[in-house]
Design an enzyme around this catalytic site. Structure first.
Site, PDB file in Angstrom:
ATOM      1  CB  SER A   7       8.982-107.203  76.241  1.00 10.31           C
ATOM      2  OG  SER A   7       9.117-107.821  74.973  1.00 10.31           O
ATOM      3  CG  HIS A  32       8.748-102.966  74.970  1.00 10.54           C
ATOM      4  ND1 HIS A  32       9.259-101.696  74.778  1.00 10.54           N
ATOM      5  CD2 HIS A  32       9.664-103.816  74.429  1.00 10.54           C
ATOM      6  CE1 HIS A  32      10.447-101.782  74.167  1.00 10.54           C
ATOM      7  NE2 HIS A  32      10.703-103.065  73.934  1.00 10.54           N
ATOM      8  CG  ASP A  34      10.813-106.154  72.031  1.00  6.80           C
ATOM      9  OD1 ASP A  34      11.414-105.067  71.964  1.00  6.80           O
ATOM     10  OD2 ASP A  34      10.605-106.760  73.097  1.00  6.80           O
ATOM     11  CG  MET A  36      13.183-108.218  66.828  1.00  6.45           C
ATOM     12  SD  MET A  36      14.028-109.512  67.747  1.00  6.45           S
ATOM     13  CE  MET A  36      13.693-108.974  69.439  1.00  6.45           C
ATOM     14  CG  HIS A  65      12.538-101.661  70.794  1.00  6.89           C
ATOM     15  ND1 HIS A  65      13.217-102.522  71.631  1.00  6.89           N
ATOM     16  CD2 HIS A  65      13.496-100.998  70.083  1.00  6.89           C
ATOM     17  CE1 HIS A  65      14.522-102.399  71.439  1.00  6.89           C
ATOM     18  NE2 HIS A  65      14.715-101.490  70.504  1.00  6.89           N
ATOM     19  CG  MET A  67      15.208-103.837  68.008  1.00  4.73           C
ATOM     20  SD  MET A  67      15.005-105.160  69.223  1.00  4.73           S
ATOM     21  CE  MET A  67      13.226-105.150  69.392  1.00  4.73           C
ATOM     22  CG  MET A 136      18.788-101.570  72.882  1.00  2.00           C
ATOM     23  SD  MET A 136      17.224-102.327  73.378  1.00  2.00           S
ATOM     24  CE  MET A 136      17.641-104.063  73.450  1.00  2.00           C
ATOM     25  CG  ASP A 174      14.216-103.558  75.834  1.00  2.00           C
ATOM     26  OD1 ASP A 174      14.064-104.652  76.397  1.00  2.00           O
ATOM     27  OD2 ASP A 174      13.787-103.312  74.683  1.00  2.00           O
TER      28      ASP A 174
HETATM   29  C1  DX5 Z   1      15.484-107.533  73.051  1.00  2.25           C
HETATM   30  C2  DX5 Z   1      14.150-106.828  73.180  1.00  2.25           C
HETATM   31  C3  DX5 Z   1      13.648-106.809  74.562  1.00  2.25           C
HETATM   32  C4  DX5 Z   1      13.400-108.156  75.152  1.00  2.25           C
HETATM   33  C5  DX5 Z   1      13.713-108.084  76.609  1.00  2.25           C
HETATM   34  O1  DX5 Z   1      15.963-107.424  71.760  1.00  2.25           O
HETATM   35  O2  DX5 Z   1      14.239-105.490  72.742  1.00  2.25           O
HETATM   36  O3  DX5 Z   1      12.521-105.973  74.714  1.00  2.25           O
HETATM   37  O4  DX5 Z   1      12.113-108.619  74.998  1.00  2.25           O
HETATM   38  O5  DX5 Z   1      13.658-109.350  77.125  1.00  2.25           O
HETATM   39  P1  DX5 Z   1      14.188-109.715  78.568  1.00  2.25           P
HETATM   40  O6  DX5 Z   1      13.461-108.847  79.529  1.00  2.25           O
HETATM   41  O7  DX5 Z   1      13.831-111.150  78.685  1.00  2.25           O
HETATM   42  O8  DX5 Z   1      15.676-109.461  78.567  1.00  2.25           O
HETATM   43 ZN    ZN Z   2      12.493-103.976  73.269  1.00  2.98          ZN
END
Ligand code: DX5
Ligand code: ZN
Length: 220
Positions: A7, A32, A34, A36, A65, A67, A136, A174
């Protein structure tokens, strides 16, 4: 085939292209991204511009991904940015069936992410539209959190459900995936492992990715 998806949330954004190329050279399978929005989760991160930059930096599949609330409004933009796989949070979708169709209409693989409190049955009636289910194993919003142990039971339940229904959807995990947790996650039946801090926080990306691979394949 087990897949490793670093990620970029934990990458050094001043050198994003270099950071993406480095994990690709180190043996990563997917990248990946992320996304948000400050509403579905308390944090704000990146949008289609960064997904497009990741696309230009790497030959690997780009896994987005989302969110975010109202993902339908943004899915076409992420598809245009070059995303190969797009996953939405089940909790953010009032009409999940329609949202998954939209992802596939955009010629992307479609996924559903389940928060720690969301049961596996949330995907039961959309399985024919699903290429991957994301468990998750932390509450989404931040990298570097601790793995929630009951996620293992959820992965096992999902694996049994997918097998029973004849689905070949992948199970992605994840959050808190690292050298201490990956063997159990793999043994529970996961196919694709997202890791942010455990990879980008390491000195040597190739060493940590090959250690991941050894542990996940030994446990499979
Ligand atoms: C969390 C994200 C993850 C995050 C994982 O909300 O969806 O993808 O980057 O990070 P680690 O591997 O550090 O838990
Ligand atoms: Zn993620």
């Amino acid at each position: 085939m087990k897949l490793i998806a670093p990620s970029i949330l934990s990458a050094d954004f001043t050198r994003l292209g270099e950071e993406i190329r480095a994990v690709e050279a180190a043996g990563a399978d997917w990248i990946h991204v992320d996304v948000m929005d400050g509403h579905f989760v308390p944090n704000i991160t990146m949008g289609p511009l960064i997904a497009a930059a990741a696309r230009r930096a790497a030959a690997m599949p780009i896994d987005v991904h989302l969110m975010i609330e109202n993902p339908d409004a943004c899915i076409p933009d992420f598809a245009k940015s070059g995303a190969d796989w797009i996953c939405v949070q089940a909790e953010a979708c009032t009409h999940l069936n329609r949202t998954l169709q939209l992802i596939r209409e955009q010629k992307c693989r479609a996924g559903v992410a389940l928060n720690p409190a969301t049961p596996p049955r949330a995907v039961e009636w959309v399985l024919e539209l699903v290429d991957y289910v994301l468990v998750m194993s932390v509450n989404p919003g931040f990298g570097g959190q601790a793995f929630i142990p009951n996620s293992l039971e959820k992965i096992r339940m999902l694996r049994a459900m997918l097998d029973e229904k004849g689905s070949d959807a992948l199970i992605q995990v994840d959050g808190g995936v690292n050298l201490s947790t990956i063997a159990d996650v793999s043994a529970a039946g996961a196919d694709c492992f997202v890791a942010g801090s455990a990879i980008y926080g390491a000195e040597d990306y190739a060493a940590v990715i090959s250690a991941f691979r050894e542990k996940m394949e030994a446990a499979a």
